[in-house]
Scaffold this active site. Structure first.
Site, PDB file in Angstrom:
ATOM      1  N   ARG A  37      -3.366   2.784   7.884  1.00  0.00           N
ATOM      2  CA  ARG A  37      -2.590   3.872   8.686  1.00  0.00           C
ATOM      3  C   ARG A  37      -4.659   4.937   7.893  1.00  0.00           C
ATOM      4  O   ARG A  37      -4.410   5.863   8.904  1.00  0.00           O
ATOM      5  CB  ARG A  37      -2.104   4.844   8.034  1.00  0.00           C
ATOM      6  CG  ARG A  37      -0.520   4.470   8.805  1.00  0.00           C
ATOM      7  CD  ARG A  37       0.559   4.944   7.554  1.00  0.00           C
ATOM      8  NE  ARG A  37       0.213   4.288   6.585  1.00  0.00           N
ATOM      9  CZ  ARG A  37       1.751   4.606   5.738  1.00  0.00           C
ATOM     10  NH1 ARG A  37       2.338   5.793   5.580  1.00  0.00           N
ATOM     11  NH2 ARG A  37       1.034   3.802   4.460  1.00  0.00           N
ATOM     12  N   ARG A  75      -0.340   2.112  16.387  1.00  0.00           N
ATOM     13  CA  ARG A  75       1.053   2.567  15.662  1.00  0.00           C
ATOM     14  C   ARG A  75       1.601   3.378  16.773  1.00  0.00           C
ATOM     15  O   ARG A  75       2.934   2.939  17.016  1.00  0.00           O
ATOM     16  CB  ARG A  75       0.108   2.659  14.672  1.00  0.00           C
ATOM     17  CG  ARG A  75       1.440   2.788  13.368  1.00  0.00           C
ATOM     18  CD  ARG A  75       2.839   1.743  13.041  1.00  0.00           C
ATOM     19  NE  ARG A  75       2.734   2.126  11.694  1.00  0.00           N
ATOM     20  CZ  ARG A  75       4.220   3.091  12.356  1.00  0.00           C
ATOM     21  NH1 ARG A  75       4.873   3.409  13.503  1.00  0.00           N
ATOM     22  NH2 ARG A  75       5.241   3.710  11.063  1.00  0.00           N
ATOM     23  N   ASP A 133       4.772  -7.931   6.341  1.00  0.00           N
ATOM     24  CA  ASP A 133       4.813  -7.396   5.514  1.00  0.00           C
ATOM     25  C   ASP A 133       5.371  -8.244   4.925  1.00  0.00           C
ATOM     26  O   ASP A 133       6.447  -9.117   5.363  1.00  0.00           O
ATOM     27  CB  ASP A 133       5.590  -5.593   5.911  1.00  0.00           C
ATOM     28  CG  ASP A 133       5.799  -5.031   4.716  1.00  0.00           C
ATOM     29  OD1 ASP A 133       5.166  -4.427   4.633  1.00  0.00           O
ATOM     30  OD2 ASP A 133       6.959  -5.072   4.489  1.00  0.00           O
ATOM     31  N   ARG A 141      -4.144  -5.548   1.044  1.00  0.00           N
ATOM     32  CA  ARG A 141      -3.843  -4.191   2.496  1.00  0.00           C
ATOM     33  C   ARG A 141      -5.454  -3.811   2.781  1.00  0.00           C
ATOM     34  O   ARG A 141      -6.382  -2.958   2.405  1.00  0.00           O
ATOM     35  CB  ARG A 141      -3.011  -3.736   2.954  1.00  0.00           C
ATOM     36  CG  ARG A 141      -1.775  -3.671   2.547  1.00  0.00           C
ATOM     37  CD  ARG A 141      -0.827  -2.926   3.100  1.00  0.00           C
ATOM     38  NE  ARG A 141       0.133  -2.316   2.040  1.00  0.00           N
ATOM     39  CZ  ARG A 141       1.171  -1.190   2.018  1.00  0.00           C
ATOM     40  NH1 ARG A 141       0.988  -0.347   2.840  1.00  0.00           N
ATOM     41  NH2 ARG A 141       2.525  -0.993   1.141  1.00  0.00           N
TER      42      ARG A 141
END
Ligand code: CP3
Length: 352
Positions: free
Chosen positions: A6, A15, A51, A2
């Site tokens: 965040r 987001r 995902d 990834r």
């Protein structure tokens, strides 16, 4: 691994407008978020934002991403779950193209032809772990109990997952135009060597073979987390690239793969992602330490040993990219300290 997430204020901003499922399922948003690591960090390749649990949702698992991580609200536990709703999906069938293909095409519009875009999927065992446990579980009690009490049921679930995942990867290449694909086996390392061979490796290998057959020449990467006790097995899955976490030294990993003779898999990883919680000056040091006794110019892709954490510092992630580029692209502007350290280590004045 990834890349977006965040830890980036820019990700948080997107987001705050959309929940996580929407980010995965709206190609415009997904492409926007996938592009962030290029502009903010300067990475060489991009992983599409998506995902591994999306196909489980589409197989019938009713996935939700809540405050405490993802949950499969209809977990797969019994024979009747398997025959009732846990259906394999063929994403290469007419009309069944997964949304991620459109996300990849949009990202390509932004990235152009020269920046590689990676598609990905969860490996069959890791997908089964989520589908059966229902949520993140450190001990994997439910799937392991099934392995002992109902191994046939587990095998049939793995068959369906393998079909689904293979077609998901092939669609990302053939339909979306992904340049390479990664298969994440995040939980396989919890298994004994024997169980890994029977319940994880066999299926990962089959998925890799399917991609090879349908997409010749497209590199396949296989990430086996926590696999120090079975590196040889993980490397035999047949991928071009084996991604490893930080629990094994790169030099040792290479030595242990010498059985593959002239064509061992390329190694990828294995920096401890937590180093990015520390200051930028620590990052280059950690990077160079991982390269001790190891020639990074032969079959190696610099990367973290697992996904970037929400606690990572953006400046530290930037410092890592700078340290990697200093090694491979003489002339790239990099902090003096990093150049000096590389020069001392390689004894070549900071160049190759
Ligand atoms: O850089 C990118 O764009 C990467 C996209 C990406 C995500 N998930 C986005 C994500 C990738 C490559 C994944 C893979 C993934 N997802 C794996 C395999 C790799 C690994 O990390 O082991 C796994 C096991 C999952 C399942 C998953 N999704 C978990 C366990 C979680 C919760 C963990 C956490 O950090 O909260 C997710 C949620 C998730 N997937 C987030 C992101 C950015 C955080 C969700 C949020 O924004 O609220």
């Amino acid at each position: 691994m990834r890349q977006a997430g965040r830890y980036m204020p820019e990700y948080q901003a997107v987001r705050s407008r959309a929940d996580f499922m929407r980010l995965c399922r709206e190609p415009e948003l997904s492409a926007e978020v996938s592009w962030l690591p290029r502009t903010i960090l300067g990475v060489d390749a991009l992983i599409i934002f998506n995902d591994i649990l999306i196909p489980i949702d589409e197989m019938g698992g009713a996935v939700v991403f809540g405050e405490r991580g993802p949950e499969i609200t209809r977990p797969l536990r019994t024979e009747s779950d398997l025959s009732g709703w846990f259906a394999a999906v063929d994403y290469t069938a007419p009309g069944a193209e997964p949304i991620v293909c459109e996300s990849i095409r949009r990202l390509r519009g932004e990235a152009g032809p020269d920046i590689p875009i990676f598609g990905f999927a969860g490996a069959p065992f890791t997908m089964a772990a989520y589908a059966i446990e229902g949520k993140m579980s450190k001990s994997l009690n439910v799937i392991k109990r099934m392995r002992f009490e109902a191994p046939e049921l587990l095998h049939r679930a793995l068959e369906r997952l393998t079909t689904t995942i293979s077609s998901y990867l092939v669609a990302q290449v053939q339909g979306g135009g992904a340049d390479a694909v990664q298969l994440f086996d995040t939980w396989a390392g919890e298994l004994t060597r024997d169980d890994y061979e029977e319940f994880a490796l066999r299926y990962a290998r089959r998925a890799i073979e399917e991609v090879r057959k349908a997409c010749p020449g497209v590199p396949v990467q296989y990430f086996a987390r926590d696999a120090a006790h079975m590196l040889d097995l993980a490397a035999s899955a047949g991928a071009d690239v084996l991604s490893i976490d930080w629990r094994v030294r790169l030099a040792d990993a290479r030595q242990r793969l010498s059985m593959f003779g002239d064509s061992p898999p390329t190694l990828q990883g294995n920096l401890d992602p937590v180093v990015l919680d520390a200051g930028p000056e620590q990052v280059a040091r950690h990077f160079h330490r991982t390269l001790e006794d190891f020639d990074p110019f032969v079959g190696y892709i610099a990367n973290l040993g697992h996904g970037i954490l929400p606690t990572a510092r953006v400046a530290s992630a930037q410092a890592l990219v700078a340290a990697v580029k200093a090694l491979e692209c003489p002339g790239t502007p990099v902090p003096d300290e990093v150049v000096a350290e590389i020069a001392a280590k390689r004894g070549q004045g900071g160049t190759r």
